[in-house]
Design a protein around this motif. Structure first.
Motif, PDB file in Angstrom:
ATOM      1  N   GLN A  15       2.601   8.201   1.633  1.00  0.00           N
ATOM      2  CA  GLN A  15       2.976   6.848   1.238  1.00  0.00           C
ATOM      3  C   GLN A  15       4.358   6.949   0.585  1.00  0.00           C
ATOM      4  O   GLN A  15       4.722   8.121   0.078  1.00  0.00           O
ATOM      5  CB  GLN A  15       1.678   6.425   0.479  1.00  0.00           C
ATOM      6  N   GLY A  55      -4.882   1.838  -0.469  1.00  0.00           N
ATOM      7  CA  GLY A  55      -3.839   2.695   0.272  1.00  0.00           C
ATOM      8  C   GLY A  55      -4.462   4.190   0.328  1.00  0.00           C
ATOM      9  O   GLY A  55      -5.424   4.676   0.219  1.00  0.00           O
ATOM     10  N   LEU A  71       0.619  -1.404  -0.135  1.00  0.00           N
ATOM     11  CA  LEU A  71       0.079  -0.009  -0.024  1.00  0.00           C
ATOM     12  C   LEU A  71       0.755   1.280   0.103  1.00  0.00           C
ATOM     13  O   LEU A  71       0.383   2.405  -0.265  1.00  0.00           O
ATOM     14  CB  LEU A  71      -0.759   0.113   1.322  1.00  0.00           C
TER      15      LEU A  71
END
Ligand SMILES: *Cc1c(COP(=O)(O)O)cnc(C)c1O
Length: 414
Positions: free
Chosen positions: A338, A331, A182
Protein backbone atom coordinates in the motif's frame (compact mmCIF):
# COMPACT_ATOMS: atom_id res chain seq x y z
CA UNK A 1 15.96 7.21 4.92
CA UNK A 2 19.39 5.54 4.83
CA UNK A 3 20.11 7.60 1.76
CA UNK A 4 22.31 10.61 2.30
CA UNK A 5 20.01 12.67 0.07
CA UNK A 6 17.08 12.19 2.46
CA UNK A 7 17.34 14.73 5.25
CA UNK A 8 14.01 15.04 7.01
CA UNK A 9 15.09 18.18 8.92
CA UNK A 10 16.15 20.03 5.83
CA UNK A 11 13.02 18.93 3.94
CA UNK A 12 10.79 20.15 6.78
CA UNK A 13 12.54 23.51 6.89
CA UNK A 14 11.44 24.11 3.28
CA UNK A 15 7.74 24.02 4.24
CA UNK A 16 6.71 27.24 6.00
CA UNK A 17 3.28 25.90 7.02
CA UNK A 18 4.87 23.13 9.08
CA UNK A 19 5.91 25.83 11.58
CA UNK A 20 2.25 26.68 12.19
CA UNK A 21 0.67 26.23 15.59
CA UNK A 22 -3.02 25.38 15.62
CA UNK A 23 -5.69 24.74 18.30
CA UNK A 24 -4.22 26.26 21.48
CA UNK A 25 -0.67 26.42 20.22
CA UNK A 26 -0.24 22.78 19.18
CA UNK A 27 2.31 22.13 16.43
CA UNK A 28 0.51 21.26 13.21
CA UNK A 29 0.69 17.54 12.36
CA UNK A 30 -0.49 17.42 8.77
CA UNK A 31 -1.68 13.93 7.83
CA UNK A 32 -4.17 14.79 5.09
CA UNK A 33 -1.75 14.49 2.20
CA UNK A 34 -4.03 12.30 0.10
CA UNK A 35 -6.35 15.32 -0.15
CA UNK A 36 -3.59 17.77 -1.01
CA UNK A 37 0.04 18.22 -0.03
CA UNK A 38 1.75 21.28 1.43
CA UNK A 39 4.03 23.42 -0.75
CA UNK A 40 7.77 23.99 -0.31
CA UNK A 41 9.14 27.53 -0.36
CA UNK A 42 10.64 26.84 -3.81
CA UNK A 43 7.13 26.46 -5.27
CA UNK A 44 5.73 29.45 -3.36
CA UNK A 45 8.65 31.63 -4.51
CA UNK A 46 8.19 30.49 -8.11
CA UNK A 47 4.58 31.70 -8.09
CA UNK A 48 5.56 35.12 -6.73
CA UNK A 49 8.44 35.40 -9.17
CA UNK A 50 6.18 34.60 -12.10
CA UNK A 51 3.65 37.31 -11.25
CA UNK A 52 6.32 39.84 -10.27
CA UNK A 53 8.54 39.43 -13.30
CA UNK A 54 7.08 37.45 -16.18
CA UNK A 55 3.27 37.52 -16.19
CA UNK A 56 1.85 37.38 -19.71
CA UNK A 57 -0.32 35.23 -21.91
CA UNK A 58 1.37 32.48 -23.92
CA UNK A 59 1.56 31.19 -27.51
CA UNK A 60 0.28 34.52 -28.90
CA UNK A 61 2.22 37.74 -28.74
CA UNK A 62 5.82 38.16 -29.87
CA UNK A 63 6.86 40.50 -27.05
CA UNK A 64 9.55 39.58 -24.56
CA UNK A 65 7.34 38.61 -21.62
CA UNK A 66 5.11 36.45 -23.81
CA UNK A 67 8.19 34.68 -25.11
CA UNK A 68 9.50 34.07 -21.57
CA UNK A 69 6.16 32.74 -20.34
CA UNK A 70 5.71 30.51 -23.38
CA UNK A 71 9.18 29.09 -22.96
CA UNK A 72 8.68 28.42 -19.25
CA UNK A 73 5.28 26.84 -19.88
CA UNK A 74 6.70 24.50 -22.53
CA UNK A 75 9.70 23.78 -20.31
CA UNK A 76 7.32 22.38 -17.69
CA UNK A 77 5.83 20.13 -20.35
CA UNK A 78 9.32 18.83 -21.04
CA UNK A 79 9.97 18.38 -17.34
CA UNK A 80 6.77 16.37 -16.85
CA UNK A 81 7.66 14.18 -19.84
CA UNK A 82 11.12 13.48 -18.45
CA UNK A 83 9.78 12.79 -14.94
CA UNK A 84 7.45 10.12 -16.35
CA UNK A 85 9.85 8.81 -19.01
CA UNK A 86 7.63 9.94 -21.87
CA UNK A 87 9.59 10.42 -25.11
CA UNK A 88 7.17 12.70 -26.97
CA UNK A 89 6.14 15.94 -25.23
CA UNK A 90 3.11 16.23 -27.53
CA UNK A 91 1.55 13.46 -25.45
CA UNK A 92 1.50 15.66 -22.32
CA UNK A 93 -1.73 17.66 -22.06
CA UNK A 94 -2.21 20.23 -19.31
CA UNK A 95 -5.63 20.20 -17.69
CA UNK A 96 -7.09 21.36 -14.37
CA UNK A 97 -6.55 18.09 -12.58
CA UNK A 98 -7.20 14.36 -12.59
CA UNK A 99 -10.94 14.97 -12.72
CA UNK A 100 -10.74 17.01 -15.92
CA UNK A 101 -8.28 14.56 -17.47
CA UNK A 102 -10.66 11.63 -17.00
CA UNK A 103 -13.65 13.65 -18.22
CA UNK A 104 -11.67 14.65 -21.30
CA UNK A 105 -11.17 10.98 -22.16
CA UNK A 106 -14.80 10.11 -21.40
CA UNK A 107 -16.07 12.83 -23.75
CA UNK A 108 -13.49 13.16 -26.50
CA UNK A 109 -12.60 9.45 -26.78
CA UNK A 110 -15.58 7.76 -25.13
CA UNK A 111 -18.33 9.33 -27.24
CA UNK A 112 -16.75 8.01 -30.44
CA UNK A 113 -15.47 4.64 -29.26
CA UNK A 114 -18.02 3.25 -26.84
CA UNK A 115 -21.39 2.11 -28.14
CA UNK A 116 -24.49 0.24 -27.08
CA UNK A 117 -23.56 -3.28 -26.01
CA UNK A 118 -19.96 -2.36 -25.15
CA UNK A 119 -18.57 -2.67 -21.63
CA UNK A 120 -16.57 -0.16 -19.55
CA UNK A 121 -14.87 -1.64 -16.48
CA UNK A 122 -13.93 0.22 -13.32
CA UNK A 123 -13.38 -0.92 -9.71
CA UNK A 124 -14.98 -0.71 -6.29
CA UNK A 125 -12.16 1.42 -4.90
CA UNK A 126 -12.28 4.26 -7.39
CA UNK A 127 -12.53 7.96 -6.59
CA UNK A 128 -15.82 9.46 -7.84
CA UNK A 129 -13.89 11.11 -10.66
CA UNK A 130 -13.13 7.66 -12.09
CA UNK A 131 -16.74 6.45 -11.72
CA UNK A 132 -19.13 9.29 -12.55
CA UNK A 133 -17.71 10.11 -16.03
CA UNK A 134 -18.14 6.42 -16.94
CA UNK A 135 -21.69 6.37 -15.57
CA UNK A 136 -22.52 9.38 -17.74
CA UNK A 137 -20.88 7.79 -20.78
CA UNK A 138 -22.48 4.37 -20.43
CA UNK A 139 -25.92 5.84 -19.64
CA UNK A 140 -25.73 8.07 -22.70
CA UNK A 141 -24.50 5.38 -25.09
CA UNK A 142 -26.33 2.33 -23.76
CA UNK A 143 -23.06 0.63 -22.86
CA UNK A 144 -22.66 -1.32 -19.63
CA UNK A 145 -20.57 -0.37 -16.59
CA UNK A 146 -18.98 -3.25 -14.66
CA UNK A 147 -16.98 -3.28 -11.44
CA UNK A 148 -14.00 -5.32 -10.32
CA UNK A 149 -14.77 -6.10 -6.65
CA UNK A 150 -12.28 -6.00 -3.80
CA UNK A 151 -11.49 -8.84 -1.40
CA UNK A 152 -11.23 -8.60 2.41
CA UNK A 153 -7.67 -7.17 2.14
CA UNK A 154 -8.86 -4.38 -0.11
CA UNK A 155 -7.24 -5.90 -3.21
CA UNK A 156 -8.86 -6.28 -6.61
CA UNK A 157 -10.31 -9.66 -7.58
CA UNK A 158 -8.73 -9.78 -11.02
CA UNK A 159 -10.44 -13.03 -12.04
CA UNK A 160 -13.54 -10.87 -12.54
CA UNK A 161 -11.66 -8.81 -15.10
CA UNK A 162 -10.89 -12.04 -17.00
CA UNK A 163 -14.61 -12.81 -17.12
CA UNK A 164 -15.46 -9.36 -18.46
CA UNK A 165 -12.67 -9.44 -21.03
CA UNK A 166 -13.73 -12.90 -22.21
CA UNK A 167 -16.98 -11.38 -23.55
CA UNK A 168 -14.92 -9.49 -26.15
CA UNK A 169 -17.06 -6.41 -25.45
CA UNK A 170 -14.77 -4.45 -23.11
CA UNK A 171 -13.67 -1.17 -24.69
CA UNK A 172 -12.03 0.42 -21.67
CA UNK A 173 -10.73 -0.49 -18.22
CA UNK A 174 -10.39 2.52 -15.90
CA UNK A 175 -8.53 1.85 -12.65
CA UNK A 176 -6.63 3.81 -10.05
CA UNK A 177 -2.93 3.06 -9.64
CA UNK A 178 -3.19 3.52 -5.85
CA UNK A 179 -6.46 3.70 -3.90
CA UNK A 180 -6.93 7.06 -2.16
CA UNK A 181 -8.81 5.38 0.72
CA UNK A 182 -7.24 1.95 1.30
CA UNK A 183 -3.82 2.76 -0.11
CA UNK A 184 -3.89 -0.49 -2.11
CA UNK A 185 -1.35 -0.51 -4.93
CA UNK A 186 -3.01 -1.91 -8.05
CA UNK A 187 -1.18 -4.54 -10.08
CA UNK A 188 -1.40 -2.33 -13.18
CA UNK A 189 1.20 -4.37 -15.10
CA UNK A 190 -1.01 -7.46 -14.86
CA UNK A 191 -4.14 -5.51 -15.79
CA UNK A 192 -2.42 -3.92 -18.78
CA UNK A 193 -1.27 -7.35 -19.98
CA UNK A 194 -4.80 -8.70 -19.76
CA UNK A 195 -6.24 -5.64 -21.56
CA UNK A 196 -3.69 -5.86 -24.39
CA UNK A 197 -4.60 -9.49 -25.01
CA UNK A 198 -8.28 -8.54 -25.21
CA UNK A 199 -7.77 -5.38 -27.27
CA UNK A 200 -9.28 -3.15 -24.55
CA UNK A 201 -7.93 0.33 -23.79
CA UNK A 202 -6.69 1.07 -20.29
CA UNK A 203 -6.86 4.33 -18.35
CA UNK A 204 -4.96 4.73 -15.10
CA UNK A 205 -5.88 7.27 -12.45
CA UNK A 206 -2.46 8.02 -11.02
CA UNK A 207 -3.46 10.80 -8.60
CA UNK A 208 -2.08 8.81 -5.65
CA UNK A 209 0.80 7.15 -7.51
CA UNK A 210 2.84 9.82 -9.32
CA UNK A 211 3.39 11.82 -6.08
CA UNK A 212 4.59 8.79 -4.12
CA UNK A 213 6.55 6.38 -6.34
CA UNK A 214 8.48 6.14 -9.55
CA UNK A 215 6.02 5.93 -12.45
CA UNK A 216 7.50 5.01 -15.82
CA UNK A 217 4.76 5.69 -18.35
CA UNK A 218 7.17 5.06 -21.21
CA UNK A 219 7.41 1.41 -20.23
CA UNK A 220 4.03 0.83 -18.61
CA UNK A 221 2.01 0.14 -21.75
CA UNK A 222 -1.27 1.81 -20.74
CA UNK A 223 -3.25 4.11 -23.08
CA UNK A 224 -4.27 7.00 -20.79
CA UNK A 225 -2.73 8.22 -17.53
CA UNK A 226 -4.04 11.06 -15.32
CA UNK A 227 -2.77 12.90 -12.22
CA UNK A 228 -2.87 16.23 -10.33
CA UNK A 229 -0.05 18.62 -9.43
CA UNK A 230 -1.48 19.68 -6.06
CA UNK A 231 -0.99 16.21 -4.55
CA UNK A 232 2.75 16.32 -5.35
CA UNK A 233 3.87 19.65 -3.83
CA UNK A 234 2.59 21.62 -6.82
CA UNK A 235 -0.10 24.28 -7.16
CA UNK A 236 -3.84 23.65 -7.39
CA UNK A 237 -5.56 23.90 -10.76
CA UNK A 238 -2.98 21.91 -12.73
CA UNK A 239 -3.16 18.32 -13.85
CA UNK A 240 -1.85 16.17 -16.65
CA UNK A 241 -3.43 13.81 -19.10
CA UNK A 242 -0.95 11.59 -20.89
CA UNK A 243 -2.20 9.54 -23.81
CA UNK A 244 -0.66 7.79 -26.81
CA UNK A 245 -0.16 10.11 -29.75
CA UNK A 246 -1.98 7.77 -32.18
CA UNK A 247 -5.05 7.86 -29.93
CA UNK A 248 -4.93 11.62 -29.34
CA UNK A 249 -4.62 12.31 -33.05
CA UNK A 250 -7.80 10.40 -33.79
CA UNK A 251 -9.74 11.98 -30.93
CA UNK A 252 -12.09 14.90 -31.40
CA UNK A 253 -11.39 17.99 -29.28
CA UNK A 254 -12.87 18.32 -25.79
CA UNK A 255 -13.33 22.09 -25.42
CA UNK A 256 -13.53 24.51 -28.34
CA UNK A 257 -12.00 27.99 -28.29
CA UNK A 258 -8.72 29.85 -28.68
CA UNK A 259 -5.38 28.07 -29.11
CA UNK A 260 -6.91 24.70 -30.02
CA UNK A 261 -7.61 25.72 -33.64
CA UNK A 262 -5.54 26.05 -36.79
CA UNK A 263 -8.11 27.92 -38.92
CA UNK A 264 -11.63 29.03 -38.11
CA UNK A 265 -14.15 29.87 -40.85
CA UNK A 266 -17.82 30.62 -40.54
CA UNK A 267 -18.93 27.01 -40.63
CA UNK A 268 -15.82 24.93 -40.27
CA UNK A 269 -12.65 24.76 -38.22
CA UNK A 270 -9.44 22.79 -38.43
CA UNK A 271 -7.63 21.71 -35.27
CA UNK A 272 -4.24 22.72 -33.99
CA UNK A 273 -1.47 20.14 -33.57
CA UNK A 274 -1.00 18.10 -30.41
CA UNK A 275 -1.02 18.90 -27.57
CA UNK A 276 -2.67 22.29 -28.25
CA UNK A 277 -5.75 20.69 -29.78
CA UNK A 278 -6.72 19.77 -26.21
CA UNK A 279 -5.67 23.01 -24.49
CA UNK A 280 -8.44 25.47 -25.38
CA UNK A 281 -8.32 29.01 -24.00
CA UNK A 282 -5.76 30.61 -21.72
CA UNK A 283 -4.37 27.78 -19.61
CA UNK A 284 -3.32 28.08 -15.98
CA UNK A 285 -0.02 29.62 -17.06
CA UNK A 286 1.30 30.65 -13.64
CA UNK A 287 0.60 27.36 -11.91
CA UNK A 288 1.83 25.18 -14.78
CA UNK A 289 5.11 27.11 -14.74
CA UNK A 290 5.46 26.74 -10.95
CA UNK A 291 4.79 23.01 -11.20
CA UNK A 292 8.38 22.81 -12.46
CA UNK A 293 9.64 23.71 -8.99
CA UNK A 294 7.65 20.84 -7.47
CA UNK A 295 9.01 18.31 -9.96
CA UNK A 296 12.54 19.59 -9.38
CA UNK A 297 12.04 19.21 -5.64
CA UNK A 298 10.86 15.60 -5.90
CA UNK A 299 13.53 14.75 -8.46
CA UNK A 300 16.22 16.03 -6.11
CA UNK A 301 14.98 13.80 -3.29
CA UNK A 302 14.50 10.86 -5.66
CA UNK A 303 11.19 9.00 -6.00
CA UNK A 304 12.66 5.77 -4.63
CA UNK A 305 13.60 7.66 -1.46
CA UNK A 306 10.10 9.15 -1.28
CA UNK A 307 8.60 5.65 -1.50
CA UNK A 308 11.02 4.21 1.06
CA UNK A 309 10.27 6.98 3.53
CA UNK A 310 6.54 6.29 3.21
CA UNK A 311 7.03 2.53 3.59
CA UNK A 312 8.93 3.14 6.80
CA UNK A 313 6.29 5.52 8.21
CA UNK A 314 3.41 3.27 7.17
CA UNK A 315 5.05 0.23 8.76
CA UNK A 316 5.61 2.16 12.00
CA UNK A 317 2.06 3.55 12.00
CA UNK A 318 0.38 0.21 11.21
CA UNK A 319 2.23 -1.53 14.04
CA UNK A 320 1.25 1.09 16.60
CA UNK A 321 -2.28 1.68 15.34
CA UNK A 322 -3.17 -2.00 15.43
CA UNK A 323 -2.68 -1.86 19.24
CA UNK A 324 -5.16 1.01 19.77
CA UNK A 325 -8.28 -0.26 21.55
CA UNK A 326 -11.42 -0.67 19.46
CA UNK A 327 -9.79 0.27 16.15
CA UNK A 328 -10.61 -1.35 12.80
CA UNK A 329 -8.05 -0.83 10.02
CA UNK A 330 -9.07 -1.30 6.37
CA UNK A 331 -6.97 -2.30 3.35
CA UNK A 332 -3.89 -4.49 2.84
CA UNK A 333 -2.25 -3.60 6.22
CA UNK A 334 1.08 -4.30 4.52
CA UNK A 335 3.44 -1.36 3.85
CA UNK A 336 4.82 -3.07 0.73
CA UNK A 337 1.34 -3.46 -0.76
CA UNK A 338 0.00 0.00 0.00
CA UNK A 339 0.90 3.64 -0.34
CA UNK A 340 1.24 5.90 2.71
CA UNK A 341 -2.51 5.87 3.35
CA UNK A 342 -4.29 4.23 6.29
CA UNK A 343 -8.08 4.16 6.66
CA UNK A 344 -9.63 3.17 9.97
CA UNK A 345 -12.66 3.39 12.21
CA UNK A 346 -13.54 2.90 15.85
CA UNK A 347 -16.40 0.57 16.49
CA UNK A 348 -19.57 2.64 17.04
CA UNK A 349 -17.78 6.02 16.99
CA UNK A 350 -18.55 8.39 14.14
CA UNK A 351 -15.40 9.31 12.16
CA UNK A 352 -16.14 13.04 12.52
CA UNK A 353 -15.98 12.66 16.32
CA UNK A 354 -12.60 10.92 15.96
CA UNK A 355 -11.25 13.64 13.65
CA UNK A 356 -12.50 16.36 16.00
CA UNK A 357 -10.73 14.85 19.00
CA UNK A 358 -7.40 14.40 17.18
CA UNK A 359 -7.72 17.92 15.72
CA UNK A 360 -7.64 19.28 19.29
CA UNK A 361 -4.05 17.98 19.38
CA UNK A 362 -3.21 19.72 16.12
CA UNK A 363 -3.47 16.53 14.04
CA UNK A 364 -5.11 16.96 10.63
CA UNK A 365 -6.64 13.71 9.38
CA UNK A 366 -9.58 13.29 7.06
CA UNK A 367 -12.97 11.90 8.01
CA UNK A 368 -15.68 11.28 5.45
CA UNK A 369 -16.36 9.19 2.38
CA UNK A 370 -13.19 10.44 0.58
CA UNK A 371 -15.10 10.76 -2.72
CA UNK A 372 -15.43 6.97 -2.72
CA UNK A 373 -19.01 6.18 -1.73
CA UNK A 374 -19.05 2.96 -3.76
CA UNK A 375 -16.21 1.72 -1.55
CA UNK A 376 -18.00 2.93 1.63
CA UNK A 377 -21.03 0.86 0.59
CA UNK A 378 -18.77 -2.15 0.13
CA UNK A 379 -17.20 -1.64 3.57
CA UNK A 380 -20.72 -1.07 4.98
CA UNK A 381 -19.75 2.18 6.70
CA UNK A 382 -20.89 5.76 6.02
CA UNK A 383 -17.34 7.08 6.34
CA UNK A 384 -13.83 6.31 7.57
CA UNK A 385 -10.92 8.20 9.07
CA UNK A 386 -7.83 8.46 6.94
CA UNK A 387 -4.26 9.34 7.82
CA UNK A 388 -1.99 9.90 4.82
CA UNK A 389 1.74 10.61 4.81
CA UNK A 390 4.20 12.49 2.68
CA UNK A 391 7.88 13.34 2.43
CA UNK A 392 7.90 15.70 5.45
CA UNK A 393 6.08 13.51 7.99
CA UNK A 394 7.99 12.02 10.93
CA UNK A 395 7.66 9.10 13.34
CA UNK A 396 7.18 11.64 16.14
CA UNK A 397 4.13 12.92 14.28
CA UNK A 398 2.81 9.37 14.02
CA UNK A 399 3.28 9.14 17.81
CA UNK A 400 1.12 12.25 18.29
CA UNK A 401 -1.55 10.63 16.12
CA UNK A 402 -1.40 7.39 18.13
CA UNK A 403 -1.64 9.25 21.47
CA UNK A 404 -4.68 11.09 20.12
CA UNK A 405 -6.29 7.82 19.00
CA UNK A 406 -5.66 6.37 22.48
CA UNK A 407 -7.55 9.41 23.82
CA UNK A 408 -10.47 8.60 21.51
CA UNK A 409 -10.55 5.04 22.88
CA UNK A 410 -10.54 6.43 26.42
CA UNK A 411 -13.25 9.07 25.82
CA UNK A 412 -15.54 6.45 24.32
CA UNK A 413 -14.58 3.79 26.90
CA UNK A 414 -13.54 1.24 24.24
C1 LIG B 1 -7.66 13.36 -5.61
C2 LIG B 1 -7.99 12.22 -6.51
C3 LIG B 1 -8.69 12.43 -7.69
C4 LIG B 1 -9.23 13.77 -8.11
O1 LIG B 1 -8.21 14.69 -8.26
P1 LIG B 1 -8.55 16.24 -8.48
O2 LIG B 1 -7.25 16.90 -8.29
O3 LIG B 1 -9.56 16.59 -7.41
O4 LIG B 1 -9.12 16.38 -9.84
C5 LIG B 1 -8.93 11.34 -8.49
N1 LIG B 1 -8.50 10.11 -8.15
C6 LIG B 1 -7.81 9.88 -7.03
C7 LIG B 1 -7.33 8.49 -6.73
C8 LIG B 1 -7.53 10.93 -6.15
O5 LIG B 1 -6.86 10.69 -5.03
Amino acid sequence: MQSTTYSLDSIRSDFPVLERKVRDNKPLVYLDNAATTQKPIQVIDAITDYYKNHNSNIHRAVHALAEESTEAFEATRGKVAKFLNVADTREIIFVKGTTEAINLVAYAWGRDNVQKGDIVVTTEYEHHSNIVPWQLLTQETGAELKYIDIDENGELMLEQLDEYLATGKVKLVAVSHVSNVLGTITDVKEIIKKCKNADAKILIDGAQAVPHMKVDIGNLGCDFYAFSAHKMLGPTGVGVLWARKEILEKMRPFLGGGDMIREVHKYETTWNDLPYKFEAGTPNVADVICFTAAIDYLTKIGMDNVRNHEIELTKYALEKMSKVKGIVIYGPKDPEKQGGVISFNFKDVHPHDVATIVDKNGVAIRSGHHCAQVLMEKLEVPATNRASFYIYNTKQEVDVLIDSLDQVAKVFKL
